[in-house]
Enzyme design. Structure first.
Site, PDB file in Angstrom:
ATOM      1  N   ALA A 205      43.335  38.315  59.283  1.00 50.62           N
ATOM      2  CA  ALA A 205      42.846  37.835  60.692  1.00 50.62           C
ATOM      3  C   ALA A 205      41.423  38.306  61.020  1.00 50.62           C
ATOM      4  O   ALA A 205      40.880  37.825  61.905  1.00 50.62           O
ATOM      5  CB  ALA A 205      43.966  38.761  61.564  1.00 50.62           C
TER       6      ALA A 205
ATOM      7  N   SER B 139      39.118  38.723  58.344  1.00 53.89           N
ATOM      8  CA  SER B 139      38.038  38.352  57.172  1.00 53.89           C
ATOM      9  C   SER B 139      38.869  37.401  56.353  1.00 53.89           C
ATOM     10  O   SER B 139      40.086  37.349  55.837  1.00 53.89           O
ATOM     11  CB  SER B 139      37.554  39.764  56.553  1.00 53.89           C
ATOM     12  OG  SER B 139      38.503  40.338  55.883  1.00 53.89           O
TER      13      SER B 139
ATOM     14  N   ARG C  81      38.501  35.973  52.010  1.00 53.09           N
ATOM     15  CA  ARG C  81      37.768  36.305  50.582  1.00 53.09           C
ATOM     16  C   ARG C  81      38.571  35.134  49.628  1.00 53.09           C
ATOM     17  O   ARG C  81      39.437  34.361  49.914  1.00 53.09           O
ATOM     18  CB  ARG C  81      38.264  37.514  50.105  1.00 53.09           C
ATOM     19  CG  ARG C  81      39.508  37.891  50.101  1.00 53.09           C
ATOM     20  CD  ARG C  81      39.825  39.425  50.223  1.00 53.09           C
ATOM     21  NE  ARG C  81      39.365  39.876  51.448  1.00 53.09           N
ATOM     22  CZ  ARG C  81      40.203  39.676  52.568  1.00 53.09           C
ATOM     23  NH1 ARG C  81      41.299  39.068  52.593  1.00 53.09           N
ATOM     24  NH2 ARG C  81      39.845  40.118  53.547  1.00 53.09           N
TER      25      ARG C  81
ATOM     26  N   THR D 282      44.418  44.322  59.751  1.00 51.29           N
ATOM     27  CA  THR D 282      44.356  44.073  61.121  1.00 51.29           C
ATOM     28  C   THR D 282      45.653  44.557  61.505  1.00 51.29           C
ATOM     29  O   THR D 282      45.962  45.249  62.769  1.00 51.29           O
ATOM     30  CB  THR D 282      44.097  42.594  61.537  1.00 51.29           C
ATOM     31  OG1 THR D 282      42.788  42.616  60.909  1.00 51.29           O
ATOM     32  CG2 THR D 282      44.007  42.220  62.801  1.00 51.29           C
TER      33      THR D 282
ATOM     34  N   ASN E 203      56.493  45.634  62.096  1.00 52.87           N
ATOM     35  CA  ASN E 203      55.020  45.165  62.458  1.00 52.87           C
ATOM     36  C   ASN E 203      54.492  46.521  63.285  1.00 52.87           C
ATOM     37  O   ASN E 203      54.846  46.573  64.419  1.00 52.87           O
ATOM     38  CB  ASN E 203      54.810  43.987  63.079  1.00 52.87           C
ATOM     39  CG  ASN E 203      55.129  42.811  62.046  1.00 52.87           C
ATOM     40  OD1 ASN E 203      53.971  42.105  61.719  1.00 52.87           O
ATOM     41  ND2 ASN E 203      56.344  42.421  61.853  1.00 52.87           N
TER      42      ASN E 203
ATOM     43  N   ASP F 179      50.518  36.705  53.474  1.00 54.68           N
ATOM     44  CA  ASP F 179      49.656  37.768  52.797  1.00 54.68           C
ATOM     45  C   ASP F 179      50.434  39.104  52.350  1.00 54.68           C
ATOM     46  O   ASP F 179      50.113  39.697  51.422  1.00 54.68           O
ATOM     47  CB  ASP F 179      48.386  38.007  53.668  1.00 54.68           C
ATOM     48  CG  ASP F 179      48.451  38.382  54.950  1.00 54.68           C
ATOM     49  OD1 ASP F 179      49.787  38.630  55.383  1.00 54.68           O
ATOM     50  OD2 ASP F 179      47.439  38.206  55.511  1.00 54.68           O
ATOM     51  N   THR F 180      51.237  39.399  53.283  1.00 51.96           N
ATOM     52  CA  THR F 180      52.006  40.623  53.035  1.00 51.96           C
ATOM     53  C   THR F 180      52.805  40.507  51.861  1.00 51.96           C
ATOM     54  O   THR F 180      53.067  41.366  51.162  1.00 51.96           O
ATOM     55  CB  THR F 180      52.986  41.073  54.367  1.00 51.96           C
ATOM     56  OG1 THR F 180      52.008  41.206  55.385  1.00 51.96           O
ATOM     57  CG2 THR F 180      53.463  42.624  53.934  1.00 51.96           C
TER      58      THR F 180
END
Length: 482
Positions: free
Chosen positions: A11, A13, A15, A266, A303, A244-245
């Site tokens: 959220a 950045s 890559r 984030t 969360n 992503d998690t």
């Protein structure tokens, strides 16, 4: 040796990494790193928060070109590309594949009050039994209900979650990956596939939703123009844990099942890994979610607001992460027992004056109000560590899965003060690292699909453990390499 490209958007950045995998080898090389963030766009109905997905796409292509150069230097072709991003947000496509507007950010206010409307049709406890999700106001289900107030749904023919949208641009493949599908609120918690009754609850046509595939599925080759632009002529798109998690949990260096994880960026996703969901009323009341992981594991987690609050404070002061080291040192010198606030409060969710919100929360809770910058930082970190410990204890109690060690992965693993406070609050050792767990998990699932590694998650994690630099924090302050 097998080479794989990992595209990873968070959220704040993004890559692109080149991963090299072989016997006893797991190595990442950074090809590109770039900023991300929601953009406030004015409109007739007021300002709205959107993601700059076109900018992310441009940066991704530049990163993949650099991956191609690195692979050429290594003398090996890149076998595949995998994409992982944050969850719940989506793009809508017209019949010809055109993107209909920039995807909304989950922090946009359009979903205010929507969950309550949905729960009038299907009570919260019944919805939890169907989709297993913590009731967060920005879940895709609620976003789609809010979307009906706008013009895009009428023109849309396909909905793609953000990582699937990027995959579509890379390869032309229209699909939905199961770990991210499980975050939408539209999937059956037991099967991980779209549930007709939940899709109807969202008020959308089921034809908008593409077929679901599991992590490890080898999808299409890259579009000819993308392959030509990037130099990745032989690479294929491979489905990874596209939430992503889910990829980060693959990259947790656990040696057995008795672990908790804090995937801290984030957001901070705090939980345990299970074989089956926990769906009782007590689990719902505690705010736990049952999301799918790689190899059909259940990520039983809560969360927590994560480093978003600290990032907001730095922005208020006109500082960035480079200025944080000195602040953390000063915050570490402050005595224990300072102010602690509920970082999960909805007040911290939208962008805005974060320092003021922290101070107001302290005042409302009857806590000492931090004034200096180090005191505010210490309050935020103490509050995060307290929240992590509460969630770990709840996860143990509700799931029956005991925990011997807490793994902190992601950007938060670099924050020594946060890791130590977490060990103190949890009363358990914390093993910090790897920082790039998401990219490692992404690459490992690709490498397994290519046959470069074999085995279950435990075997993949053994490779992470053997090749990562980890730091161990124990309650009371003794820090050592693992």
């Amino acid at each position: 040796m097998s080479l794989h490209a990992a595209v990873d958007f968070g959220a704040s950045s993004g890559r692109v990494m080149l991963g090299a995998v072989g016997p006893g080898r797991l190595q990442l090389t950074e090809a590109a790193r770039f900023r991300n963030g929601a953009v406030e766009v004015p409109g007739e109905r007021g300002a709205a928060l959107h993601w700059d997905v076109l900018g992310l796409w441009r940066e991704s292509l530049a990163g993949l070109r650099r991956v191609s150069d690195l692979a050429r230097e290594a003398g090996e072709p890149v076998a595949s590309v995998g994409v992982a991003t944050w969850a719940v947000d989506y793009g809508l496509l017209a019949g010809d594949g055109t993107l209909l507007g920039a995807p909304r950010s989950y922090r946009d206010a359009r979903t205010d009050g929507v969950a309550e409307r949905v729960h009038q049709q299907l009570p919260a406890v019944e919805l939890y039994r169907r989709n297993g999700l913590q009731h967060l106001p920005f879940t895709t289900l609620y976003q789609l209900v809010a979307e009906q107030d706008g013009p895009l749904l009428a023109a849309a023919r396909t909905m793609l979650l953000v990582p699937d949208l990027v995959g579509y641009w890379l390869s032309g493949h229209l699909g939905a990956e199961a770990t991210n599908v499980s975050t939408t609120g539209l999937a059956d918690v037991h099967t991980g596939r779209w549930a007709a009754d939940l899709v109807a609850l969202a008020g959308i046509d089921a034809g908008l939703l593409p077929p679901v595939h599991d992590p490890g599925a080898v999808l299409d080759g890259l579009r000819p123009d993308v392959a030509s632009s990037t130099g990745l002529d032989d690479a294929r798109l491979v489905a990874v844990g596209s939430h992503d998690t889910a990829s980060a949990v693959v990259g947790v260096p656990a040696t057995d099942e008795r672990f908790a994880y804090v995937a801290c960026g984030t957001w901070a996703l705090v939980g345990v890994e299970l074989e089956s969901p926990v769906l009782g009323a007590e689990s719902l009341a505690a705010g736990f979610t049952n999301e799918r992981g790689v190899d059909d594991r259940i990520r039983y987690l809560h969360n927590v607001m994560g480093l978003w609050v600290l990032q907001g404070c730095l922005a208020d002061w006109g500082l960035d992460s480079a200025d944080l080291t000195a602040l953390l040192g000063a915050a570490a010198e402050l005595p224990d027992g300072g102010a602690v606030v509920d970082v999960d409060s909805p007040a911290f969710l939208p962008p805005g004056p974060m320092v003021t919100r922290v101070q107001q929360a302290c005042e409302a809770a009857g806590q000492p109000v931090p004034v200096s910058r180090p005191a505010v930082v210490r309050c935020v970190l103490d509050s995060l560590a307290t929240a992590f410990a509460r969630v770990v204890e709840d996860a143990v109690r509700l799931s029956g899965r005991d925990v011997d060690v807490v793994h902190v992965v992601g950007g938060g693993a670099q924050n020594a003060l946060l890791c130590q406070l977490t060990a103190d609050a949890c009363g358990r050792p914390v093993l910090a690292g790897p920082v790039e767990a998401t990219a490692l998990g992404n690459v490992l699932v690709q490498a397994r699909a290519a046959g470069a590694v074999t085995g279950a998650l435990e075997d993949l994690r053994a490779l992470v453990t053997a090749t990562s630099d980890l730091v161990r924090y124990v309650p009371g302050g003794v820090v050592s390499p693992r």
